[in-house]
Design a protein around this motif. Structure first.
Motif, mmCIF file in Angstrom:
data_model
loop_
_atom_site.group_PDB
_atom_site.id
_atom_site.type_symbol
_atom_site.label_atom_id
_atom_site.label_comp_id
_atom_site.label_asym_id
_atom_site.label_seq_id
_atom_site.Cartn_x
_atom_site.Cartn_y
_atom_site.Cartn_z
ATOM 1 N N ASN A 120 -12.392 0.320 16.583
ATOM 2 C CA ASN A 120 -12.372 -1.049 16.084
ATOM 3 C C ASN A 120 -10.927 -1.542 15.955
ATOM 4 N N PRO A 121 -10.627 -2.750 16.401
ATOM 5 C CA PRO A 121 -9.273 -3.291 16.235
ATOM 6 C C PRO A 121 -8.802 -3.267 14.785
ATOM 7 N N LEU A 122 -9.738 -3.284 13.837
ATOM 8 C CA LEU A 122 -9.377 -3.223 12.426
ATOM 9 C C LEU A 122 -8.649 -1.919 12.100
ATOM 10 N N SER A 123 -9.000 -0.842 12.814
ATOM 11 C CA SER A 123 -8.351 0.451 12.590
ATOM 12 C C SER A 123 -6.892 0.408 13.024
ATOM 13 N N ASP A 124 -6.644 -0.207 14.185
ATOM 14 C CA ASP A 124 -5.265 -0.350 14.650
ATOM 15 C C ASP A 124 -4.467 -1.242 13.708
ATOM 16 N N ALA A 125 -5.106 -2.294 13.239
ATOM 17 C CA ALA A 125 -4.439 -3.190 12.291
ATOM 18 C C ALA A 125 -4.098 -2.451 11.004
ATOM 19 N N GLU A 126 -4.978 -1.550 10.588
ATOM 20 C CA GLU A 126 -4.719 -0.781 9.368
ATOM 21 C C GLU A 126 -3.493 0.109 9.537
ATOM 22 N N LEU A 127 -3.392 0.787 10.681
ATOM 23 C CA LEU A 127 -2.249 1.674 10.907
ATOM 24 C C LEU A 127 -0.936 0.895 10.987
ATOM 25 N N LEU A 128 -0.987 -0.279 11.580
ATOM 26 C CA LEU A 128 0.216 -1.120 11.607
ATOM 27 C C LEU A 128 0.597 -1.578 10.205
ATOM 28 N N THR A 129 -0.407 -1.874 9.391
ATOM 29 C CA THR A 129 -0.147 -2.283 8.013
ATOM 30 C C THR A 129 0.445 -1.123 7.210
ATOM 31 N N VAL A 130 -0.033 0.088 7.468
ATOM 32 C CA VAL A 130 0.531 1.279 6.824
ATOM 33 C C VAL A 130 2.013 1.393 7.175
ATOM 34 N N LEU A 155 -1.943 6.125 -0.560
ATOM 35 C CA LEU A 155 -2.355 4.789 -0.979
ATOM 36 C C LEU A 155 -3.426 4.223 -0.059
ATOM 37 N N PHE A 156 -3.319 4.528 1.234
ATOM 38 C CA PHE A 156 -4.290 4.020 2.194
ATOM 39 C C PHE A 156 -5.432 5.012 2.467
ATOM 40 N N GLY A 157 -5.504 6.089 1.694
ATOM 41 C CA GLY A 157 -6.634 7.003 1.804
ATOM 42 C C GLY A 157 -6.532 8.047 2.887
ATOM 43 N N TYR A 158 -5.314 8.359 3.346
ATOM 44 C CA TYR A 158 -5.132 9.387 4.366
ATOM 45 C C TYR A 158 -4.896 10.746 3.705
ATOM 46 N N GLN A 159 -5.440 11.797 4.300
ATOM 47 C CA GLN A 159 -5.338 13.155 3.754
ATOM 48 C C GLN A 159 -4.313 13.965 4.539
ATOM 49 N N ILE A 161 -5.802 -7.773 16.723
ATOM 50 C CA ILE A 161 -5.002 -6.901 15.866
ATOM 51 C C ILE A 161 -3.888 -7.689 15.182
ATOM 52 N N VAL A 162 -3.194 -8.511 15.957
ATOM 53 C CA VAL A 162 -2.108 -9.311 15.394
ATOM 54 C C VAL A 162 -2.642 -10.247 14.311
ATOM 55 N N GLU A 163 -3.788 -10.857 14.567
ATOM 56 C CA GLU A 163 -4.389 -11.769 13.591
ATOM 57 C C GLU A 163 -4.728 -11.035 12.295
ATOM 58 N N LEU A 164 -5.274 -9.826 12.412
ATOM 59 C CA LEU A 164 -5.658 -9.049 11.232
ATOM 60 C C LEU A 164 -4.437 -8.612 10.425
ATOM 61 N N VAL A 165 -3.392 -8.166 11.114
ATOM 62 C CA VAL A 165 -2.184 -7.728 10.413
ATOM 63 C C VAL A 165 -1.497 -8.914 9.740
ATOM 64 N N ASN A 166 -1.450 -10.029 10.421
ATOM 65 C CA ASN A 166 -0.871 -11.223 9.809
ATOM 66 C C ASN A 166 -1.656 -11.645 8.569
ATOM 67 N N ALA A 167 -2.989 -11.491 8.622
ATOM 68 C CA ALA A 167 -3.825 -11.838 7.479
ATOM 69 C C ALA A 167 -3.545 -10.934 6.284
ATOM 70 N N ALA A 168 -3.060 -9.705 6.572
ATOM 71 C CA ALA A 168 -2.717 -8.768 5.497
ATOM 72 C C ALA A 168 -1.332 -9.049 4.919
ATOM 73 N N GLY A 169 -0.658 -10.066 5.466
ATOM 74 C CA GLY A 169 0.664 -10.435 4.947
ATOM 75 C C GLY A 169 1.805 -9.737 5.629
ATOM 76 N N MET A 170 1.528 -9.019 6.726
ATOM 77 C CA MET A 170 2.570 -8.337 7.488
ATOM 78 C C MET A 170 2.785 -9.123 8.775
ATOM 79 N N VAL A 171 3.776 -9.987 8.804
ATOM 80 C CA VAL A 171 3.944 -10.899 9.925
ATOM 81 C C VAL A 171 4.438 -10.155 11.160
ATOM 82 N N ILE A 172 3.750 -10.363 12.276
ATOM 83 C CA ILE A 172 4.132 -9.766 13.550
ATOM 84 C C ILE A 172 4.610 -10.870 14.477
ATOM 85 N N ILE A 173 5.783 -10.709 15.063
ATOM 86 C CA ILE A 173 6.296 -11.697 16.000
ATOM 87 C C ILE A 173 5.710 -11.437 17.388
#
Length: 256
Positions: free
Chosen positions: A135-145, A35-39, A238-250
């Motif tokens: 890029n911090p966006l990459s780390d945020a993506e993996l956390l979202t995965v 779903l996230f484009g990983y092979q 990273i926390v801001e990006l993941v939270n923006a994706a709807g995955m709340v991080i405490i």
């Protein structure tokens, strides 16, 4: 029944009902990864000991891995992890690959550790990696995965938490508490072992290996500081990006 040869300590049998669950879990891993484009990729079960020694040191590998000498006289290890294999595979074709690479794998691994609840010597692990981006966006993506996978299994934020770390932040924090550069490997081993050892044994291990009482107390303070992550601009992003994706991080769990 007394004559039945028992399975190797720390391994598991998968009867049909357990195998059905394992197959279902593998399907969920594949679905989220795709779903996230990983092979998908895979590496060998056996690798030369020197591959793991280059990362962790030969003494540590021999202590934690299944190592044997093959008929050709070479030292071989059953894979305890997949990162060194992936590094080798990327290095072999580094000029042919398109970056960032998004890769995943799921399979068995072996570590010669004391079996305990939830931790066996043979275990299955999902590896998902992005290579070629800082890029911090990459780390945020993996956390979202990771969070998306847990949600797909039906877990809620009250039941599970995703823990992550930042090595640059931890290196800086260790310098501030007085840990020498030549002690960092010991400190990171201590962090890894904190949940696996009794407090008194953990403390004794640290002191016997040369860590001062003052540094040890400061280290405990770092590990119990749930706000330490806010000192890292990278982690805050990273926390801001993941939270923006709807995955709340405490809060992140600072580890090695």
């Amino acid at each position: 029944m007394a004559d039945i040869i028992q399975k190797v300590k720390g391994t598991r049998d998968f009867y049909p009902e357990e195998m059905a669950f394992r197959t279902w879990l593998h399907h969920q891993i594949r679905k989220i990864s795709n779903l996230f484009g990983y092979q998908e990729y895979e590496g060998p079960i056996l690798e030369k000991l020197e591959l793991y020694a280059a990362k962790s040191g030969e003494e540590l590998v021999r202590e934690q891995a299944y190592v044997f000498t093959d008929r050709g006289g070479g030292d071989i290890a059953l894979r305890p992890e997949l990162t060194p294999t992936l590094a080798r595979m990327v290095a072999q074709r580094q000029m042919e690959l398109v970056y960032p690479l998004r890769l995943w794998s799921y399979g068995p691994f072996w570590r010669y550790e004391q079996p305990q609840k939830g931790r066996t010597r043979e275990f299955f692990q999902w590896n998902i990696d992005m290579i070629g981006s800082d890029n911090p966006l990459s780390d945020a993506e993996l956390l979202t995965v990771s969070a998306s996978f847990l949600k797909a299994l039906g877990f809620t934020s009250d039941q599970v938490k995703v823990r992550f770390n930042n090595r640059r932040l931890m290196d800086a924090a260790l310098r501030e508490i007085g840990a020498r550069d030549d002690q960092k490997a010991l400190v990171y081993r201590l962090i890894d072992r904190r949940d696996k050892m009794k407090p008194d044994a953990w403390r004794s291990f640290a002191l016997e290996n040369g860590l001062s009482d003052a540094v040890l107390k400061a280290l405990i303070g770092l590990l119990e500081n749930h706000e330490l992550w806010r000192e890292s601009e990278e982690l805050r992003s990273i926390v801001e990006l993941v939270n923006a994706a709807g995955m709340v991080i405490i809060w992140p769990m600072i580890r090695k």
